[in-house]
Design a protein around this motif. Structure first.
Motif, short mmCIF file in Angstrom:
data_model
loop_
_atom_site.label_atom_id
_atom_site.label_comp_id
_atom_site.label_asym_id
_atom_site.label_seq_id
_atom_site.Cartn_x
_atom_site.Cartn_y
_atom_site.Cartn_z
N ASP A 19 0.97 -1.25 0.23
CA ASP A 19 -0.02 -0.16 0.01
C ASP A 19 0.90 1.28 -0.12
OD1 ASP A 19 -1.42 2.19 1.67
OD2 ASP A 19 -2.92 1.06 0.81
N PRO A 20 0.64 2.23 -0.80
CA PRO A 20 1.40 3.38 -0.85
C PRO A 20 1.54 4.29 0.19
CG PRO A 20 -0.44 3.85 -2.39
CD PRO A 20 -0.59 2.29 -2.04
N VAL A 21 0.22 4.32 1.14
CA VAL A 21 0.22 4.94 2.40
C VAL A 21 1.35 4.40 3.30
CG1 VAL A 21 -1.00 5.82 4.31
CG2 VAL A 21 -2.12 6.00 1.95
N ARG A 22 1.17 3.12 3.47
CA ARG A 22 2.10 2.56 4.48
C ARG A 22 3.45 2.52 4.02
NH1 ARG A 22 -2.52 -1.00 4.78
NH2 ARG A 22 -1.89 -2.50 3.27
N ARG A 23 3.73 2.61 2.57
CA ARG A 23 5.18 2.96 2.32
C ARG A 23 5.52 4.51 2.57
NH1 ARG A 23 3.37 0.26 -2.30
NH2 ARG A 23 3.44 2.00 -3.43
N ALA A 24 4.65 5.31 2.40
CA ALA A 24 4.72 6.76 2.88
C ALA A 24 5.29 6.73 4.37
CB ALA A 24 3.70 7.40 2.36
N LEU A 25 4.47 6.02 4.95
CA LEU A 25 4.64 6.09 6.52
C LEU A 25 5.82 5.38 7.08
CD1 LEU A 25 0.99 4.79 7.45
CD2 LEU A 25 2.06 7.11 8.00
N ILE A 26 6.36 4.30 6.39
CA ILE A 26 7.81 3.93 6.50
C ILE A 26 8.77 4.75 6.21
CG2 ILE A 26 9.41 1.92 5.67
CD1 ILE A 26 7.41 0.84 7.69
N ALA A 27 8.73 5.42 5.06
CA ALA A 27 9.62 6.27 4.68
C ALA A 27 9.86 7.63 5.82
CB ALA A 27 9.20 6.96 3.35
N ARG A 28 8.52 8.10 6.30
CA ARG A 28 8.50 9.09 7.06
C ARG A 28 9.18 8.55 8.45
NH1 ARG A 28 9.24 11.01 11.25
NH2 ARG A 28 8.33 12.70 12.12
N LEU A 29 8.80 7.28 8.95
CA LEU A 29 9.47 6.98 10.15
C LEU A 29 10.99 6.55 9.95
CD1 LEU A 29 6.61 4.36 11.30
CD2 LEU A 29 7.34 6.61 12.53
N SER A 30 11.40 6.34 8.76
CA SER A 30 12.82 6.36 8.68
C SER A 30 13.69 7.64 8.99
CB SER A 30 13.10 5.81 7.27
OG SER A 30 12.97 7.07 6.23
N ARG A 31 13.08 8.45 9.04
CA ARG A 31 13.75 9.98 9.49
C ARG A 31 13.61 10.08 10.95
NH1 ARG A 31 10.74 11.45 5.20
NH2 ARG A 31 9.08 12.69 6.23
#
Length: 115
Positions: A19-31
């Motif tokens: 899911d693109p939203v979940r990938r975006a959440l992972i990307a944000r949490l990587s920071r």
């Protein structure tokens, strides 16, 4: 951990990342760690929807949550991401080796045709 358990965990993680939203959440949490409110800011969906996405990521083992007084920050689980990377790398290496072998074979055949 058994092979079946590892396969189940990989299945849940890859499904969660579909899911693109979940990938975006992972990307944000990587920071860095963030709360649901902080994670919901850039999206045009409700905080409840973001929370449901986070539940999927948590069930897949990709994130964890903790309690810090009133805050409930989410944290990226780097170990889980490393397991995914390791699985991908195994097959990437096989594919690269096969590609190099085919390239060498193509080069050899091309040289033989040229003679």
């Amino acid at each position: 951990m058994s092979v079946d358990e590892r396969e189940e965990r990989l299945d849940r993680a890859f499904a969660a990342l579909g899911d693109p939203v979940r990938r975006a959440l992972i990307a944000r949490l990587s920071r860095g760690d963030a709360t649901v409110n902080e994670l919901a800011e850039p999206f045009s969906i409700t905080k409840q929807a973001v929370s449901r996405h986070l539940q999927v990521l948590e069930a897949a083992g990709l994130i964890t949550r903790s309690r810090d007084a009133q805050r409930r920050p989410c944290h990226l689980n780097a170990v889980a991401l490393e397991e995914l990377t390791s699985w991908i790398d195994t097959y990437r290496l096989f594919a690269e080796q096969r590609h190099r072998s085919m390239t060498r074979l193509d080069t050899l055949l091309t040289r033989r045709r040229g003679r």
